[in-house]
Design a protein around this motif. Structure first.
Motif, PDB file in Angstrom:
ATOM      1  N   ASP A 149       0.863  -1.167   0.000  1.00 51.33           N
ATOM      2  CA  ASP A 149       0.000   0.000   0.000  1.00 51.33           C
ATOM      3  C   ASP A 149       0.902   1.220   0.000  1.00 51.33           C
ATOM      4  OD1 ASP A 149      -1.867   1.931   0.319  1.00 51.33           O
ATOM      5  OD2 ASP A 149      -2.326   1.473   2.416  1.00 51.33           O
ATOM      6  N   ASP A 150       1.181   1.741  -1.191  1.00 53.99           N
ATOM      7  CA  ASP A 150       2.121   2.857  -1.254  1.00 53.99           C
ATOM      8  C   ASP A 150       1.481   4.177  -0.872  1.00 53.99           C
ATOM      9  OD1 ASP A 150       2.186   2.849  -4.914  1.00 53.99           O
ATOM     10  OD2 ASP A 150       0.597   3.294  -3.485  1.00 53.99           O
ATOM     11  N   GLY A 151       0.179   4.182  -0.586  1.00 53.47           N
ATOM     12  CA  GLY A 151      -0.469   5.339  -0.008  1.00 53.47           C
ATOM     13  C   GLY A 151      -0.401   6.593  -0.852  1.00 53.47           C
ATOM     14  N   LEU A 152      -0.494   6.477  -2.164  1.00 56.25           N
ATOM     15  CA  LEU A 152      -0.362   7.657  -3.007  1.00 56.25           C
ATOM     16  C   LEU A 152      -1.485   8.661  -2.761  1.00 56.25           C
ATOM     17  CD1 LEU A 152       0.851   6.106  -6.382  1.00 56.25           C
ATOM     18  CD2 LEU A 152       2.197   7.253  -4.623  1.00 56.25           C
ATOM     19  N   GLU A 153      -2.699   8.171  -2.545  1.00 55.42           N
ATOM     20  CA  GLU A 153      -3.803   9.084  -2.244  1.00 55.42           C
ATOM     21  C   GLU A 153      -3.547   9.801  -0.926  1.00 55.42           C
ATOM     22  OE1 GLU A 153      -6.573  10.346  -3.513  1.00 55.42           O
ATOM     23  OE2 GLU A 153      -6.069   9.432  -5.427  1.00 55.42           O
ATOM     24  N   GLU A 154      -3.066   9.059   0.058  1.00 56.98           N
ATOM     25  CA  GLU A 154      -2.772   9.666   1.361  1.00 56.98           C
ATOM     26  C   GLU A 154      -1.661  10.695   1.239  1.00 56.98           C
ATOM     27  OE1 GLU A 154      -1.393   8.458   5.907  1.00 56.98           O
ATOM     28  OE2 GLU A 154      -1.791   6.900   4.432  1.00 56.98           O
ATOM     29  N   ASP A 155      -0.613  10.359   0.482  1.00 57.13           N
ATOM     30  CA  ASP A 155       0.474  11.313   0.266  1.00 57.13           C
ATOM     31  C   ASP A 155      -0.060  12.615  -0.304  1.00 57.13           C
ATOM     32  OD1 ASP A 155       2.265   9.485   1.163  1.00 57.13           O
ATOM     33  OD2 ASP A 155       3.197   9.068  -0.777  1.00 57.13           O
ATOM     34  N   ASN A 156      -0.993  12.516  -1.226  1.00 53.01           N
ATOM     35  CA  ASN A 156      -1.482  13.704  -1.910  1.00 53.01           C
ATOM     36  C   ASN A 156      -2.233  14.630  -0.959  1.00 53.01           C
ATOM     37  OD1 ASN A 156      -1.804  15.067  -4.587  1.00 53.01           O
ATOM     38  ND2 ASN A 156      -3.962  14.834  -4.075  1.00 53.01           N
ATOM     39  N   TRP A 157      -3.147  14.060  -0.136  1.00 52.19           N
ATOM     40  CA  TRP A 157      -3.885  14.949   0.764  1.00 52.19           C
ATOM     41  C   TRP A 157      -3.004  15.467   1.895  1.00 52.19           C
ATOM     42  CZ3 TRP A 157      -4.109  14.031   5.885  1.00 52.19           C
ATOM     43  CH2 TRP A 157      -4.177  12.717   6.385  1.00 52.19           C
ATOM     44  N   ARG A 158      -2.032  14.661   2.327  1.00 51.95           N
ATOM     45  CA  ARG A 158      -1.131  15.137   3.373  1.00 51.95           C
ATOM     46  C   ARG A 158      -0.304  16.327   2.861  1.00 51.95           C
ATOM     47  NH1 ARG A 158      -0.554  11.480   7.720  1.00 51.95           N
ATOM     48  NH2 ARG A 158       1.552  12.171   8.230  1.00 51.95           N
ATOM     49  N   SER A 159       0.155  16.212   1.638  1.00 57.30           N
ATOM     50  CA  SER A 159       0.909  17.306   1.042  1.00 57.30           C
ATOM     51  C   SER A 159       0.045  18.554   0.880  1.00 57.30           C
ATOM     52  CB  SER A 159       1.460  16.878  -0.315  1.00 57.30           C
ATOM     53  OG  SER A 159       2.077  17.955  -0.971  1.00 57.30           O
ATOM     54  N   THR A 160      -1.224  18.360   0.498  1.00 52.28           N
ATOM     55  CA  THR A 160      -2.138  19.486   0.325  1.00 52.28           C
ATOM     56  C   THR A 160      -2.345  20.236   1.633  1.00 52.28           C
ATOM     57  OG1 THR A 160      -3.301  18.358  -1.480  1.00 52.28           O
ATOM     58  CG2 THR A 160      -4.486  20.137  -0.357  1.00 52.28           C
ATOM     59  N   ILE A 161      -2.537  19.492   2.716  1.00 54.36           N
ATOM     60  CA  ILE A 161      -2.737  20.127   4.023  1.00 54.36           C
ATOM     61  C   ILE A 161      -1.464  20.827   4.482  1.00 54.36           C
ATOM     62  CG2 ILE A 161      -3.224  19.709   6.469  1.00 54.36           C
ATOM     63  CD1 ILE A 161      -5.047  17.432   5.613  1.00 54.36           C
ATOM     64  N   LEU A 162      -0.326  20.177   4.277  1.00 52.68           N
ATOM     65  CA  LEU A 162       0.938  20.787   4.689  1.00 52.68           C
ATOM     66  C   LEU A 162       1.183  22.088   3.925  1.00 52.68           C
ATOM     67  CD1 LEU A 162       3.323  20.383   6.583  1.00 52.68           C
ATOM     68  CD2 LEU A 162       4.486  19.117   4.776  1.00 52.68           C
ATOM     69  N   ASP A 163       0.890  22.093   2.631  1.00 57.36           N
ATOM     70  CA  ASP A 163       1.023  23.318   1.838  1.00 57.36           C
ATOM     71  C   ASP A 163       0.111  24.413   2.379  1.00 57.36           C
ATOM     72  OD1 ASP A 163       2.884  22.135   0.212  1.00 57.36           O
ATOM     73  OD2 ASP A 163       1.473  21.682  -1.413  1.00 57.36           O
ATOM     74  N   ALA A 164      -1.108  24.019   2.761  1.00 56.76           N
ATOM     75  CA  ALA A 164      -2.061  25.004   3.291  1.00 56.76           C
ATOM     76  C   ALA A 164      -1.571  25.578   4.616  1.00 56.76           C
ATOM     77  CB  ALA A 164      -3.433  24.349   3.463  1.00 56.76           C
ATOM     78  N   LEU A 165      -0.991  24.749   5.460  1.00 52.40           N
ATOM     79  CA  LEU A 165      -0.445  25.221   6.739  1.00 52.40           C
ATOM     80  C   LEU A 165       0.668  26.235   6.508  1.00 52.40           C
ATOM     81  CD1 LEU A 165      -0.249  21.876   8.768  1.00 52.40           C
ATOM     82  CD2 LEU A 165      -1.784  23.796   9.223  1.00 52.40           C
ATOM     83  N   MET A 166       1.489  25.972   5.489  1.00 53.71           N
ATOM     84  CA  MET A 166       2.605  26.869   5.214  1.00 53.71           C
ATOM     85  C   MET A 166       2.130  28.226   4.701  1.00 53.71           C
ATOM     86  SD  MET A 166       5.255  25.327   6.188  1.00 53.71           S
ATOM     87  CE  MET A 166       6.426  26.528   5.553  1.00 53.71           C
ATOM     88  N   GLN A 167       0.911  28.289   4.188  1.00 54.00           N
ATOM     89  CA  GLN A 167       0.374  29.552   3.685  1.00 54.00           C
ATOM     90  C   GLN A 167      -0.252  30.399   4.784  1.00 54.00           C
ATOM     91  OE1 GLN A 167       0.924  30.541   0.511  1.00 54.00           O
ATOM     92  NE2 GLN A 167       2.071  28.615   0.379  1.00 54.00           N
ATOM     93  N   LEU A 168      -0.444  29.816   5.982  1.00 52.33           N
ATOM     94  CA  LEU A 168      -1.018  30.581   7.080  1.00 52.33           C
ATOM     95  C   LEU A 168      -0.021  31.607   7.593  1.00 52.33           C
ATOM     96  CD1 LEU A 168      -2.683  27.711   9.204  1.00 52.33           C
ATOM     97  CD2 LEU A 168      -3.775  29.191   7.499  1.00 52.33           C
ATOM     98  N   SER A 169      -0.548  32.703   8.105  1.00 57.09           N
ATOM     99  CA  SER A 169       0.318  33.655   8.788  1.00 57.09           C
ATOM    100  C   SER A 169       0.784  33.047  10.104  1.00 57.09           C
ATOM    101  CB  SER A 169      -0.441  34.951   9.065  1.00 57.09           C
ATOM    102  OG  SER A 169      -1.490  34.713   9.994  1.00 57.09           O
TER     103      SER A 169
END
Length: 311
Positions: A149-169
């Motif tokens: 289970d290489d978790g590609l779907e999980e990788d994608n949403w985790r990356s999306t959330i991490l990117d969103a966190l980095m955009q916060l002030s």
């Protein structure tokens, strides 16, 4: 020896086998694959500390993925094929007696494993009938057939959330972290650590009450740092000083980045251990508490044999 990043994919896979076996021994012989992965990264000095948050974008699909998962999952699969590991249930790994009895070098282990697993890779390959073909070629052709289970779907949403966190002030990220800690049963103090200046080096402060009604003071620090900028031990020492100022018994340090191994050691020194939440753990907690996120996948369940057997 070369560091992990400079190795090619096959060498990374072979290298990871011994740390996987050794970490499972330290964990009592059984662990979830997620816990095992974190421990391997935390304890092996050749592996960069940020590999669990270093996402890349696929040129073909545009989706984000975690490169480290590929050699890690292939190493696991080879160890299972060779009878070193078992999967008692999805997401869980268990040492076999064969693995418990192994005490050789990494090279000896990978040679022993590949002696058994390579023929299995050949057997799985229906499209390649040649007697000799490179291992990486077999894997490329048979990715859809791999028992991982290489978790590609999980990788994608985790990356999306991490990117969103980095955009916060910085202010909004501290607010987010206070909301997270509140979900962890900490009663937030609205007067301490809620300002960007004059807060004594804190990102938040609160109180937690145990089952026996003892209340302890909790200091919170939040650092929205880039993935290439790991939190070092001086930051831990500075936070501990802020804890002293407010007489906090516990500390929680949250970052979008990672902690250096020296920082981890510093967090465990002294009489008050500081809980560290790096970017990888932070994403786990966001999913667990569904904090400002909404799950889109419906969970399904497979019936165990208990329900299938005749009465």
């Amino acid at each position: 020896m070369k560091n992990f990043e400079s190795m090619n994919r096959s060498d990374q896979e072979a290298y990871l086998m011994l740390p996987i076996i050794n970490e499972l021994k330290q964990l009592g012989g059984q662990s979830t694959s997620k816990e095992l992965k974190r421990n391997v990264v935390a304890d092996d000095k050749l592996i960069q500390e940020n590999v669990l948050t270093s996402f890349k974008k696929s040129l073909s699909t545009g989706r984000k993925y975690l490169p480290f998962n590929f050699p890690f999952n292939f190493a696991i699969t080879n160890l299972v094929m060779a009878g070193m590991l078992e999967r008692p249930k999805k997401g869980t790994l268990k040492l076999t007696k064969k693995a418990r009895d192994f005490h050789g070098t990494g090279k000896e282990l990978s040679d022993q494993v590949y002696e058994i697993s390579l023929p299995e890779w050949y057997t799985r390959s229906e499209k390649n009938k040649k007697e000799k073909i490179a291992l990486h070629q077999i894997k490329e052709v048979n990715k859809s057939e791999l028992d991982i289970d290489d978790g590609l779907e999980e990788d994608n949403w985790r990356s999306t959330i991490l990117d969103a966190l980095m955009q916060l002030s910085s202010a909004k990220f501290e607010l987010f972290c206070r909301a997270l800690v509140k979900k962890m049963n900490v009663d937030i103090d609205e007067t301490i650590g809620t300002k960007l200046t004059g807060d004594g080096g804190l990102g938040g402060y609160g109180y937690i009450t145990t089952d026996d009604f003892r209340t302890s003071r909790v200091a919170i620090q939040a650092k929205r740092w880039s993935l290439n900028n790991s939190v070092s031990s001086p930051e831990i020492d500075k936070f501990r000083g802020a804890m002293d100022k407010f007489r906090a018994e516990f500390g929680i340090f949250i970052t979008t980045s990672t902690f250096t191994r020296d920082a981890v050691a510093a967090s465990r020194a002294g009489t008050r251990v500081i809980t560290l939440i790096d970017g990888d753990k932070l994403l786990d907690l966001i999913a667990k508490f569904e904090l400002y996120v909404t799950p889109k996948v419906i969970t399904t369940y497979e019936l165990d044999d208990f329900f299938k057997e005749k009465n």
